[in-house]
Motif scaffolding. Structure first.
Motif, PDB file in Angstrom:
ATOM      1  N   UNK A 368       0.837  -1.213   0.000  1.00 28.76           N
ATOM      2  CA  UNK A 368       0.000   0.000   0.000  1.00 28.76           C
ATOM      3  C   UNK A 368       0.859   1.245   0.000  1.00 28.76           C
ATOM      4  N   UNK A 369       1.916   1.249   0.834  1.00 29.24           N
ATOM      5  CA  UNK A 369       2.813   2.402   0.913  1.00 29.24           C
ATOM      6  C   UNK A 369       3.503   2.671  -0.425  1.00 29.24           C
ATOM      7  N   UNK A 370       3.957   1.602  -1.069  1.00 34.61           N
ATOM      8  CA  UNK A 370       4.678   1.769  -2.329  1.00 34.61           C
ATOM      9  C   UNK A 370       3.751   2.238  -3.446  1.00 34.61           C
ATOM     10  N   UNK A 371       2.533   1.699  -3.473  1.00 32.01           N
ATOM     11  CA  UNK A 371       1.587   2.114  -4.502  1.00 32.01           C
ATOM     12  C   UNK A 371       1.190   3.576  -4.325  1.00 32.01           C
ATOM     13  N   UNK A 372       1.094   4.005  -3.082  1.00 34.33           N
ATOM     14  CA  UNK A 372       0.835   5.429  -2.823  1.00 34.33           C
ATOM     15  C   UNK A 372       2.045   6.267  -3.224  1.00 34.33           C
ATOM     16  N   UNK A 373       3.231   5.723  -2.976  1.00 34.84           N
ATOM     17  CA  UNK A 373       4.459   6.458  -3.273  1.00 34.84           C
ATOM     18  C   UNK A 373       4.612   6.737  -4.764  1.00 34.84           C
ATOM     19  N   UNK A 374       4.359   5.720  -5.599  1.00 39.94           N
ATOM     20  CA  UNK A 374       4.574   5.913  -7.035  1.00 39.94           C
ATOM     21  C   UNK A 374       3.566   6.888  -7.639  1.00 39.94           C
ATOM     22  N   UNK A 375       2.474   7.165  -6.909  1.00 37.45           N
ATOM     23  CA  UNK A 375       1.481   8.126  -7.394  1.00 37.45           C
ATOM     24  C   UNK A 375       1.600   9.481  -6.709  1.00 37.45           C
ATOM     25  N   UNK A 376       2.590   9.604  -5.837  1.00 34.13           N
ATOM     26  CA  UNK A 376       2.741  10.838  -5.070  1.00 34.13           C
ATOM     27  C   UNK A 376       3.644  11.834  -5.788  1.00 34.13           C
ATOM     28  N   UNK A 377       3.904  12.952  -5.122  1.00 34.42           N
ATOM     29  CA  UNK A 377       4.809  13.972  -5.654  1.00 34.42           C
ATOM     30  C   UNK A 377       6.234  13.786  -5.138  1.00 34.42           C
ATOM     31  N   UNK A 378       6.545  12.610  -4.672  1.00 35.96           N
ATOM     32  CA  UNK A 378       7.881  12.339  -4.132  1.00 35.96           C
ATOM     33  C   UNK A 378       8.919  12.409  -5.255  1.00 35.96           C
ATOM     34  N   UNK A 379      10.189  12.329  -4.896  1.00 34.92           N
ATOM     35  CA  UNK A 379      11.271  12.454  -5.872  1.00 34.92           C
ATOM     36  C   UNK A 379      11.285  11.291  -6.854  1.00 34.92           C
ATOM     37  N   UNK A 380      11.843  11.537  -8.037  1.00 35.16           N
ATOM     38  CA  UNK A 380      11.938  10.482  -9.043  1.00 35.16           C
ATOM     39  C   UNK A 380      12.780   9.309  -8.549  1.00 35.16           C
ATOM     40  N   UNK A 381      13.822   9.622  -7.789  1.00 32.49           N
ATOM     41  CA  UNK A 381      14.678   8.544  -7.264  1.00 32.49           C
ATOM     42  C   UNK A 381      13.893   7.648  -6.321  1.00 32.49           C
ATOM     43  N   UNK A 382      13.061   8.256  -5.470  1.00 34.78           N
ATOM     44  CA  UNK A 382      12.245   7.460  -4.547  1.00 34.78           C
ATOM     45  C   UNK A 382      11.254   6.599  -5.321  1.00 34.78           C
ATOM     46  N   UNK A 383      10.673   7.172  -6.377  1.00 31.85           N
ATOM     47  CA  UNK A 383       9.720   6.412  -7.187  1.00 31.85           C
ATOM     48  C   UNK A 383      10.402   5.248  -7.904  1.00 31.85           C
ATOM     49  N   UNK A 384      11.616   5.484  -8.399  1.00 34.97           N
ATOM     50  CA  UNK A 384      12.343   4.407  -9.066  1.00 34.97           C
ATOM     51  C   UNK A 384      12.622   3.263  -8.093  1.00 34.97           C
ATOM     52  N   UNK A 385      13.015   3.617  -6.880  1.00 36.05           N
ATOM     53  CA  UNK A 385      13.276   2.581  -5.876  1.00 36.05           C
ATOM     54  C   UNK A 385      11.988   1.844  -5.525  1.00 36.05           C
ATOM     55  N   UNK A 386      10.878   2.566  -5.467  1.00 38.58           N
ATOM     56  CA  UNK A 386       9.599   1.935  -5.168  1.00 38.58           C
ATOM     57  C   UNK A 386       9.193   0.970  -6.276  1.00 38.58           C
ATOM     58  N   UNK A 387       9.414   1.364  -7.521  1.00 38.85           N
ATOM     59  CA  UNK A 387       9.108   0.498  -8.645  1.00 38.85           C
ATOM     60  C   UNK A 387       9.956  -0.772  -8.616  1.00 38.85           C
ATOM     61  N   UNK A 388      11.217  -0.620  -8.289  1.00 37.95           N
ATOM     62  CA  UNK A 388      12.110  -1.779  -8.187  1.00 37.95           C
ATOM     63  C   UNK A 388      11.643  -2.729  -7.093  1.00 37.95           C
ATOM     64  N   UNK A 389      11.245  -2.164  -5.952  1.00 34.57           N
ATOM     65  CA  UNK A 389      10.801  -2.996  -4.838  1.00 34.57           C
ATOM     66  C   UNK A 389       9.482  -3.698  -5.164  1.00 34.57           C
ATOM     67  N   UNK A 390       8.563  -2.998  -5.811  1.00 33.84           N
ATOM     68  CA  UNK A 390       7.301  -3.625  -6.210  1.00 33.84           C
ATOM     69  C   UNK A 390       7.539  -4.798  -7.153  1.00 33.84           C
ATOM     70  N   UNK A 391       8.449  -4.615  -8.098  1.00 32.64           N
ATOM     71  CA  UNK A 391       8.771  -5.693  -9.024  1.00 32.64           C
ATOM     72  C   UNK A 391       9.398  -6.870  -8.297  1.00 32.64           C
ATOM     73  N   UNK A 392      10.234  -6.555  -7.301  1.00 29.89           N
ATOM     74  CA  UNK A 392      10.889  -7.601  -6.524  1.00 29.89           C
ATOM     75  C   UNK A 392       9.875  -8.400  -5.700  1.00 29.89           C
ATOM     76  N   UNK A 393       8.832  -7.716  -5.249  1.00 28.55           N
ATOM     77  CA  UNK A 393       7.852  -8.342  -4.360  1.00 28.55           C
ATOM     78  C   UNK A 393       6.682  -8.992  -5.096  1.00 28.55           C
ATOM     79  N   UNK A 394       6.717  -9.017  -6.411  1.00 25.87           N
ATOM     80  CA  UNK A 394       5.532  -9.452  -7.159  1.00 25.87           C
ATOM     81  C   UNK A 394       5.095 -10.875  -6.812  1.00 25.87           C
ATOM     82  N   UNK A 395       6.038 -11.746  -6.476  1.00 24.47           N
ATOM     83  CA  UNK A 395       5.673 -13.117  -6.122  1.00 24.47           C
ATOM     84  C   UNK A 395       5.071 -13.218  -4.729  1.00 24.47           C
TER      85      UNK A 395
END
Length: 415
Positions: A368-395
């Motif tokens: 939930x936190x990561x999905x909110x993060x990628x839609x927020x106004x946070x920094x691009x670097x934070x969003x990239x890290x969130x995307x990487x973590x979401x992909x890592x956690x997909x299983x």
């Protein structure tokens, strides 16, 4: 530009015109008179001149010299007026401390640096200089302009074979009030005896000496360009142990907490010696302190945690702590953009090494936190890290999310 001379109210009381600075129109707190006979608040007239003005703001007459003479009579009148109106919530202005005179500063520096002077005379001079430096930034600039840093470095590391004397300690306390030059940092970093001496001071019986030593170590690390010299400092085991011990046991002192976190972060920037921080117990200490840190300290602590998570021993230490994942997940989108970025980066590093950590993170609500993060106004670097973590956690995604058209794995793409 001079302000309008409209009546100025202070908590419901009208401030008399002659108690107001002609520049700021605020109540004068440190009245000084210039060569034209006009009186201003010290900070206002100094700012006026600092911006390139060479005339008196009121008379427009040239300021032949910027000699500021304290107007004690006006100050006392203003203080009396404040006292008389205390019932209206007006506080008495304090008596300002006068800036140091260049001749006095030179005399004190000569007195402190001369080895032929008696010990007590040199010690007294250092203490007076420390008092002046604490009074104002202007005093510190004046002291620094007289090559004080080089002299203080010499005193700090003089006659240290028999231990630390009061003279060394006072010079150290004064030295850390100034920003060191690159040459000054290199002169300390390149001398192993000086580095070892500072590491020994980290376990001194006096708290101030320990904290000042940690402060100087951080300043030297931050001001040294050479990676080899930084590695030479961080390779001393006692430095990590001493800094971590200050962080662990003296965190109730605000200055000790602030400086030890800064010093630990600077040490952990040297990758090849980060394992020493883990061995010193830095991982557990940072996690224990994290919930109670202010914004600035929390950001630096999280940055240090992310750095430590990038090495195997660091990952193992954080994985073994029950609060690691819940604290990092809770930090996302809570403190600041930087804190979010560092916490997400640390979780990514941890989840890359352990499927159990992945499951723990999902259980703690990280999705939930990561999905909110990628839609927020946070920094691009934070969003990239969130995307990487979401992909890592997909299983590890629950079926309710994994089967959703809105949050399908295919929707998670790297920036």
């Amino acid at each position: 530009m001079l302000g309008s001379l409209e009546p100025l109210d202070l908590v419901g009381m009208q401030v008399p015109y002659h108690f107001r600075c002609p520049i700021s129109l605020e109540l004068v707190r440190d009245p000084v008179t210039v060569s034209t006979g006009q009186t201003y608040d010290r900070t206002s007239i100094e700012s006026w001149v600092a911006t390139g003005n060479t005339t008196c703001p009121v008379t427009r007459a040239p300021l032949s010299e910027l000699t500021l003479i304290p107007n004690h009579t006006l100050r006392r009148l203003i203080q009396d007026w404040c006292v008389a109106n205390q019932a209206f919530g007006i506080e008495r202005i304090p008596t300002p401390k006068q800036p140091a005179e260049p001749t006095m500063v030179r005399s004190l520096l000569n007195q402190a640096s001369s080895v032929s002077n008696p010990f007590q005379s040199r010690l007294s001079a250092l203490r007076r200089l420390k008092g002046l430096a604490r009074d104002s930034n202007k005093n510190r600039s004046l002291i620094s302009s007289h090559n004080a840093r080089e002299m203080l470095i010499s005193i700090v590391f003089s006659d240290t074979a028999s231990g630390s004397s009061e003279l060394n300690q006072e010079a150290l306390a004064l030295l850390v009030m100034f920003q060191l030059t690159e040459a000054g940092c290199a002169s300390i970093a390149s001398d192993s005896n000086k580095v070892i001496y500072l590491s020994q001071l980290l376990s001194h019986s006096l708290i101030e000496v320990r904290v000042n030593s940690a402060s100087l170590i951080e300043m030297v690390l931050a001001g040294t360009r050479s990676s080899d010299l930084r590695a030479q400092i961080s390779n001393v085991d006692e430095i990590f142990e001493g800094v971590t011990d200050i962080l662990r046991n003296l965190n109730s002192y605000p200055r000790a907490l602030k400086i030890s976190i800064r010093a630990l972060f600077a040490l952990c920037l040297v990758k090849q010696t980060r394992h020493k921080a883990v061995q010193a117990g830095a991982a557990e200490t940072l996690l224990d302190l994290l919930p109670d840190l202010d914004k600035c300290a929390a950001e630096r602590a999280l940055a240090t945690i992310e750095l430590l998570c990038r090495i195997p021993s660091g990952c193992s230490a954080f994985a073994a702590h029950a609060l690691t994942v819940p604290l990092l997940v809770k930090t996302i989108l809570k403190i600041s953009d930087r804190a979010t970025e560092y916490a997400t980066g640390a979780l990514t590093a941890l989840c890359s090494e352990s499927e159990q950590i992945q499951r723990d993170a999902v259980s703690a609500g990280v999705l939930t936190q990561l999905l909110l993060l990628v839609q927020s106004d946070c920094t691009d670097r934070a969003k990239r890290k969130a995307q990487m973590l979401l992909k890592l956690l997909r299983d590890s995604w629950p079926d309710s999310i994994g089967n959703s058209d809105d949050f399908a794995c295919g929707e998670v793409v790297l920036f």
